[in-house]
Design an enzyme around this catalytic site. Structure first.
Site, PDB file in Angstrom:
ATOM      1  N   THR A   1       4.524   0.785  96.585  1.00 39.78           N
ATOM      2  CA  THR A   1       5.213   0.790  97.883  1.00 39.78           C
ATOM      3  C   THR A   1       5.383   2.215  98.414  1.00 39.78           C
ATOM      4  OG1 THR A   1       7.400   0.449  98.870  1.00 39.78           O
ATOM      5  CG2 THR A   1       7.347   0.646  96.495  1.00 39.78           C
ATOM      6  N   ASP A   2       5.461   2.327  99.736  1.00 39.93           N
ATOM      7  CA  ASP A   2       5.724   3.652 100.335  1.00 39.93           C
ATOM      8  C   ASP A   2       7.143   4.133 100.009  1.00 39.93           C
ATOM      9  OD1 ASP A   2       7.160   1.881 101.952  1.00 39.93           O
ATOM     10  OD2 ASP A   2       6.386   2.662 103.847  1.00 39.93           O
ATOM     11  N   GLU A   3       7.996   3.201  99.492  1.00 39.14           N
ATOM     12  CA  GLU A   3       9.378   3.597  99.199  1.00 39.14           C
ATOM     13  C   GLU A   3       9.449   4.607  98.058  1.00 39.14           C
ATOM     14  OE1 GLU A   3      12.353   0.503  99.416  1.00 39.14           O
ATOM     15  OE2 GLU A   3      11.059  -0.728 100.664  1.00 39.14           O
TER      16      GLU A   3
ATOM     17  N   TYR B   1      15.377   0.013  93.153  1.00 40.59           N
ATOM     18  CA  TYR B   1      14.065  -0.625  93.349  1.00 40.59           C
ATOM     19  C   TYR B   1      12.965   0.431  93.438  1.00 40.59           C
ATOM     20  CZ  TYR B   1      10.118  -2.412  96.075  1.00 40.59           C
ATOM     21  OH  TYR B   1       8.846  -2.693  96.529  1.00 40.59           O
TER      22      TYR B   1
ATOM     23  N   LYS C   1       9.736   1.315  90.916  1.00 49.88           N
ATOM     24  CA  LYS C   1       8.331   1.286  91.344  1.00 49.88           C
ATOM     25  C   LYS C   1       7.677   2.646  91.097  1.00 49.88           C
ATOM     26  CE  LYS C   1       6.382  -1.660  93.182  1.00 49.88           C
ATOM     27  NZ  LYS C   1       5.595  -2.794  92.593  1.00 49.88           N
TER      28      LYS C   1
HETATM   29  P1  NAD Z   1       8.177 -11.142  96.171  1.00 47.65           P
HETATM   30  O1  NAD Z   1       9.537 -10.848  95.642  1.00 47.65           O
HETATM   31  O2  NAD Z   1       8.018 -12.038  97.337  1.00 47.65           O
HETATM   32  O3  NAD Z   1       7.272 -11.754  94.995  1.00 47.65           O
HETATM   33  C1  NAD Z   1       7.300 -11.278  93.683  1.00 47.65           C
HETATM   34  C2  NAD Z   1       6.618 -12.312  92.793  1.00 47.65           C
HETATM   35  O4  NAD Z   1       6.619 -11.792  91.454  1.00 47.65           O
HETATM   36  C3  NAD Z   1       7.360 -13.660  92.740  1.00 47.65           C
HETATM   37  O5  NAD Z   1       6.419 -14.715  92.802  1.00 47.65           O
HETATM   38  C4  NAD Z   1       8.070 -13.643  91.395  1.00 47.65           C
HETATM   39  O6  NAD Z   1       8.234 -14.940  90.828  1.00 47.65           O
HETATM   40  C5  NAD Z   1       7.095 -12.802  90.570  1.00 47.65           C
HETATM   41  N1  NAD Z   1       7.757 -12.134  89.433  1.00 47.65           N
HETATM   42  C6  NAD Z   1       8.921 -11.441  89.445  1.00 47.65           C
HETATM   43  N2  NAD Z   1       9.210 -10.993  88.215  1.00 47.65           N
HETATM   44  C7  NAD Z   1       8.191 -11.400  87.408  1.00 47.65           C
HETATM   45  C8  NAD Z   1       7.900 -11.233  86.030  1.00 47.65           C
HETATM   46  N3  NAD Z   1       8.737 -10.558  85.223  1.00 47.65           N
HETATM   47  N4  NAD Z   1       6.760 -11.763  85.551  1.00 47.65           N
HETATM   48  C9  NAD Z   1       5.909 -12.457  86.339  1.00 47.65           C
HETATM   49  N5  NAD Z   1       6.140 -12.656  87.653  1.00 47.65           N
HETATM   50  C10 NAD Z   1       7.269 -12.129  88.176  1.00 47.65           C
HETATM   51  O7  NAD Z   1       7.531  -9.717  96.444  1.00 47.65           O
HETATM   52  P2  NAD Z   1       6.463  -9.267  97.540  1.00 47.65           P
HETATM   53  O8  NAD Z   1       7.179  -8.878  98.772  1.00 47.65           O
HETATM   54  O9  NAD Z   1       5.369 -10.255  97.608  1.00 47.65           O
HETATM   55  O10 NAD Z   1       5.921  -7.920  96.873  1.00 47.65           O
HETATM   56  C11 NAD Z   1       4.805  -7.937  95.995  1.00 47.65           C
HETATM   57  C12 NAD Z   1       4.526  -6.532  95.522  1.00 47.65           C
HETATM   58  O11 NAD Z   1       4.264  -5.685  96.629  1.00 47.65           O
HETATM   59  C13 NAD Z   1       5.700  -5.896  94.778  1.00 47.65           C
HETATM   60  O12 NAD Z   1       5.189  -5.160  93.696  1.00 47.65           O
HETATM   61  C14 NAD Z   1       6.329  -4.968  95.801  1.00 47.65           C
HETATM   62  O13 NAD Z   1       6.942  -3.872  95.170  1.00 47.65           O
HETATM   63  C15 NAD Z   1       5.128  -4.563  96.619  1.00 47.65           C
HETATM   64  N6  NAD Z   1       5.387  -4.227  98.031  1.00 47.65           N
HETATM   65  C16 NAD Z   1       6.053  -5.093  98.850  1.00 47.65           C
HETATM   66  C17 NAD Z   1       6.226  -4.782 100.201  1.00 47.65           C
HETATM   67  C18 NAD Z   1       6.908  -5.731 101.143  1.00 47.65           C
HETATM   68  O14 NAD Z   1       7.085  -5.395 102.313  1.00 47.65           O
HETATM   69  N7  NAD Z   1       7.273  -6.937 100.739  1.00 47.65           N
HETATM   70  C19 NAD Z   1       5.739  -3.576 100.684  1.00 47.65           C
HETATM   71  C20 NAD Z   1       5.063  -2.699  99.815  1.00 47.65           C
HETATM   72  C21 NAD Z   1       4.884  -3.052  98.498  1.00 47.65           C
HETATM   73  P1  TYD Z   2      14.123  -5.307 104.051  1.00 46.14           P
HETATM   74  O1  TYD Z   2      13.384  -6.452 104.662  1.00 46.14           O
HETATM   75  O2  TYD Z   2      15.132  -5.605 102.994  1.00 46.14           O
HETATM   76  O3  TYD Z   2      12.986  -4.287 103.520  1.00 46.14           O
HETATM   77  P2  TYD Z   2      13.147  -2.754 102.973  1.00 46.14           P
HETATM   78  O4  TYD Z   2      14.556  -2.496 102.619  1.00 46.14           O
HETATM   79  O5  TYD Z   2      12.259  -2.790 101.761  1.00 46.14           O
HETATM   80  O6  TYD Z   2      12.632  -1.875 104.050  1.00 46.14           O
HETATM   81  O7  TYD Z   2      14.849  -4.496 105.190  1.00 46.14           O
HETATM   82  C1  TYD Z   2      14.142  -3.927 106.278  1.00 46.14           C
HETATM   83  C2  TYD Z   2      15.122  -3.140 107.116  1.00 46.14           C
HETATM   84  O8  TYD Z   2      16.044  -4.048 107.714  1.00 46.14           O
HETATM   85  C3  TYD Z   2      15.970  -2.166 106.304  1.00 46.14           C
HETATM   86  O9  TYD Z   2      16.169  -0.993 107.097  1.00 46.14           O
HETATM   87  C4  TYD Z   2      17.277  -2.891 106.108  1.00 46.14           C
HETATM   88  C5  TYD Z   2      17.407  -3.740 107.368  1.00 46.14           C
HETATM   89  N1  TYD Z   2      18.106  -5.038 107.206  1.00 46.14           N
HETATM   90  C6  TYD Z   2      19.166  -5.379 108.073  1.00 46.14           C
HETATM   91  O10 TYD Z   2      19.523  -4.610 108.985  1.00 46.14           O
HETATM   92  N2  TYD Z   2      19.791  -6.579 107.900  1.00 46.14           N
HETATM   93  C7  TYD Z   2      19.434  -7.457 106.918  1.00 46.14           C
HETATM   94  O11 TYD Z   2      20.054  -8.535 106.785  1.00 46.14           O
HETATM   95  C8  TYD Z   2      18.347  -7.103 106.036  1.00 46.14           C
HETATM   96  C9  TYD Z   2      17.904  -8.024 104.942  1.00 46.14           C
HETATM   97  C10 TYD Z   2      17.708  -5.888 106.225  1.00 46.14           C
END
Ligand code: NAD
Ligand code: TYD
Length: 337
Positions: free
Chosen positions: A123-125, A151, A155
């Protein structure tokens, strides 16, 4: 080609499974997922007859080795993670367990079974945040790691471990660092699906602080196409940033969702800010564009329309989620905020 996709029952992993099944009908696709609160087999229902599914924890060494022994993957793409910043602030431990130790177990299995590529979805975080008053600044692959939340720290630790396994053991790895994703199958505790669900129920939309934090939003299918390119053509040992220059403030997004749903802005409720809230994320995707020819296809204003449409058309998918355990979480997070 035999691909093991961990976390494939989650938001991005699930979209990636759909993408790969449709694009490469000849590939053998195996999904490994623990099915935590965020994992949902309903997401895989449309492709279930074309994949194998293994329920397991990536941190469970014996279970993981057994799955590698059975399926002998060529490529492993690791999406499995605890992914929600707010949950990591409440309880960091499971984040360290899954995101760091789980990654280690997976890479040990990759060494033991001599896989061709291990790809870490990051992640970019891991870069921390950027100031709001410097729109000229972006995260590049050279930006120092500088994390804010448990988090992002977990990562970042995993990324460093992946690079260490490459340098020390010669494991053929790649890492991608993506900005915020949105689109179908997004769990309704994250900003966009939460706001859509609340607006449809005429419930308050909880905006943290003043809603001025900026995220760089990428339509999930564009993330999938980038990972597809990296696992096939990316250079081993390299990090690729993925983002599409779609920076928006949170309040812009919330108002856009209300507009698309024909709901009043009076539903917006400003609530206590998140602890350590990152101000702005913004990706410079020059490297992946120049080296692999990747370009995102979906502009935010089109992607958000498609996303809102998907949530309207797929109510059973998310209504089932918010009627269960998620209600307890919601009460805890927003009840007295
Ligand atoms: P999500 O929380 O929707 O899905 C995570 C999945 O991993 C779920 O299906 C969960 O059951 C599974 N999981 C969790 N712990 C596990 C374990 N110990 N063993 C096996 N499976 C397990 O997450 P997402 O938003 O789809 O993110 C997927 C990946 O992308 C993550 O690594 C996250 O850090 C990264 N990412 C997400 C975003 C975003 O905007 N959502 C952006 C950048 C990177
Ligand atoms: P989120 O979807 O949790 O992603 P991330 O924290 O990984 O960027 O949140 C996106 C942005 O929205 C973040 O700045 C927090 C804000 N946010 C709210 O303002 N209200 C909410 O209820 C949630 C879940 C997030």
């Amino acid at each position: 080609m035999n691909i093991l996709i961990t976390g494939g029952a989650g938001f991005i992993g699930g979209n990636f499974v759909h993408y790969m099944v449709n694009k490469y009908p000849d590939y053998v696709i195996v999904v490994l997922d623990k099915l935590t609160y965020a994992g949902n087999l309903e997401t895989l229902k449309p492709v279930m007859d074309r994949i194998s599914f293994e329920k397991a924890d990536i941190a469970d060494r014996a279970a993981v080795y057994k799955i590698f022994e059975k399926h002998k993957p060529d490529i492993v793409v690791n999406f499995a993670a605890e992914s929600h910043v707010d949950r990591s602030i409440e309880n960091p431990e499971i984040f360290l367990q899954t995101n760091i130790l789980g990654t280690q177990v997976l890479m040990d299995a990759c060494r033991k079974y001599e896989i061709k590529r291990y790809h870490q979805v990051s992640t970019d975080e891991v870069y921390g945040d950027l100031p709001l008053d410097r729109p000229d600044m972006f995260f590049t692959e050279e930006t120092p790691i500088h994390t804010s939340s448990p988090y992002s720290a977990s990562k970042a630790a995993a990324d460093l471990l992946v690079q260490a396994y490459h340098r020390t053991y010669g494991l053929p790895v790649t890492i991608s660092r993506c900005s915020n994703n949105y689109g179908p199958y997004h769990f309704p505790e994250k900003l966009i699906p939460l706001m859509i669900a609340n607006a449809l129920a005429d419930k308050p939309l909880p905006v943290y602080g003043e809603g001025l934090n900026v995220r760089d939003w990428l339509y999930v299918e564009d993330h999938c196409s980038a990972i597809d390119l990296i696992i096939h053509n990316g250079t081993v040992g390299e990090v690729y940033n993925i983002g599409g220059h779609n920076e928006k403030t949170n309040i812009y997004i919330v108002k856009k969702i209300l507009e698309l749903l024909g709901k009043p802005e009076s539903l917006i409720t400003y609530v206590t800010d998140r602890k350590g809230h990152d101000l702005r994320y913004a990706i410079d995707p020059t490297k992946i564009h120049n080296e692999l020819g990747w370009l995102p296809q979906t502009k935010f204003d089109d992607g958000i329309v498609k996303t809102v449409r998907w949530y309207l058309d797929n109510k059973p998918w998310w209504e089932k989620i918010i009627s269960g355990e998620y209600q307890d979480y919601y009460e805890k997070m927003y009840g007295n905020r």
